[in-house]
Design a protein around this motif. Structure first.
Motif, short mmCIF file in Angstrom:
data_model
loop_
_atom_site.label_atom_id
_atom_site.label_comp_id
_atom_site.label_asym_id
_atom_site.label_seq_id
_atom_site.Cartn_x
_atom_site.Cartn_y
_atom_site.Cartn_z
N SER A 289 0.86 -1.19 0.00
CA SER A 289 0.00 0.00 0.00
C SER A 289 0.89 1.24 0.00
CB SER A 289 -0.93 0.01 1.22
OG SER A 289 -0.24 0.42 2.37
N PHE B 189 -6.92 0.69 -6.69
CA PHE B 189 -7.57 1.21 -5.50
C PHE B 189 -9.07 1.17 -5.72
CE2 PHE B 189 -6.22 4.85 -8.07
CZ PHE B 189 -7.45 5.45 -8.36
N ASN B 190 -9.83 1.32 -4.65
CA ASN B 190 -11.29 1.39 -4.73
C ASN B 190 -11.67 2.83 -5.05
OD1 ASN B 190 -14.05 1.48 -4.34
ND2 ASN B 190 -14.00 0.12 -2.57
N ASP C 71 -14.33 4.37 -5.26
CA ASP C 71 -15.38 4.96 -4.44
C ASP C 71 -14.83 5.55 -3.13
OD1 ASP C 71 -17.33 4.25 -6.30
OD2 ASP C 71 -17.59 2.27 -5.39
N LEU C 72 -13.64 5.11 -2.71
CA LEU C 72 -13.07 5.58 -1.44
C LEU C 72 -12.03 6.68 -1.61
CD1 LEU C 72 -12.64 2.10 0.29
CD2 LEU C 72 -14.53 3.71 0.53
N ILE C 73 -11.67 7.00 -2.85
CA ILE C 73 -10.65 8.01 -3.12
C ILE C 73 -11.32 9.35 -3.41
CG2 ILE C 73 -8.75 8.67 -4.66
CD1 ILE C 73 -8.06 6.30 -2.94
N GLU D 7 -4.95 7.12 6.19
CA GLU D 7 -6.11 6.26 5.95
C GLU D 7 -6.36 6.10 4.44
OE1 GLU D 7 -10.94 6.53 6.60
OE2 GLU D 7 -9.63 7.68 7.90
N THR D 8 -6.24 7.18 3.69
CA THR D 8 -6.42 7.14 2.24
C THR D 8 -5.26 6.40 1.57
OG1 THR D 8 -7.65 9.22 2.30
CG2 THR D 8 -6.79 8.52 0.17
N ILE E 23 -5.28 2.49 1.25
CA ILE E 23 -6.13 1.78 0.31
C ILE E 23 -5.65 1.90 -1.14
CG2 ILE E 23 -8.19 1.85 1.75
CD1 ILE E 23 -9.17 4.19 0.04
#
Length: 80
Positions: free
Chosen positions: A4, A19-20, A22-24, A65-66, A69
């Protein structure tokens, strides 16, 4: 070797792999945080959060945290 973004060491470079989406945050995507782009960890804040990076000649800070992922592959010349 895939890790990561949060696991990069200071000065290490990597290529963003996955990466996802939707979370970025959209702002990161607009600044070039996309698969295939090179990222380098320049500095970490005293308590480890945020991380100061360069992506495609743009300097930015992102939360740990970002960063955790975002999957990167460490560049071969920088593997420890």
């Amino acid at each position: 070797m895939k890790v990561s973004l949060a696991q990069l060491q200071r000065g290490q470079k990597g290529i963003i792999q996955d990466f996802n989406i939707d979370l970025i945050p959209l702002k990161l995507l607009e600044m070039g945080c996309l698969p295939g782009n090179e990222v380098q960890l320049l500095q970490t804040a005293p308590f480890g959060d945020p991380l100061y990076l360069t992506i495609n000649d743009c300097h930015l800070a992102i939360r740990l945290e970002t960063a955790s992922i975002i999957e990167v592959e460490i560049s071969k010349e920088n593997q420890l």
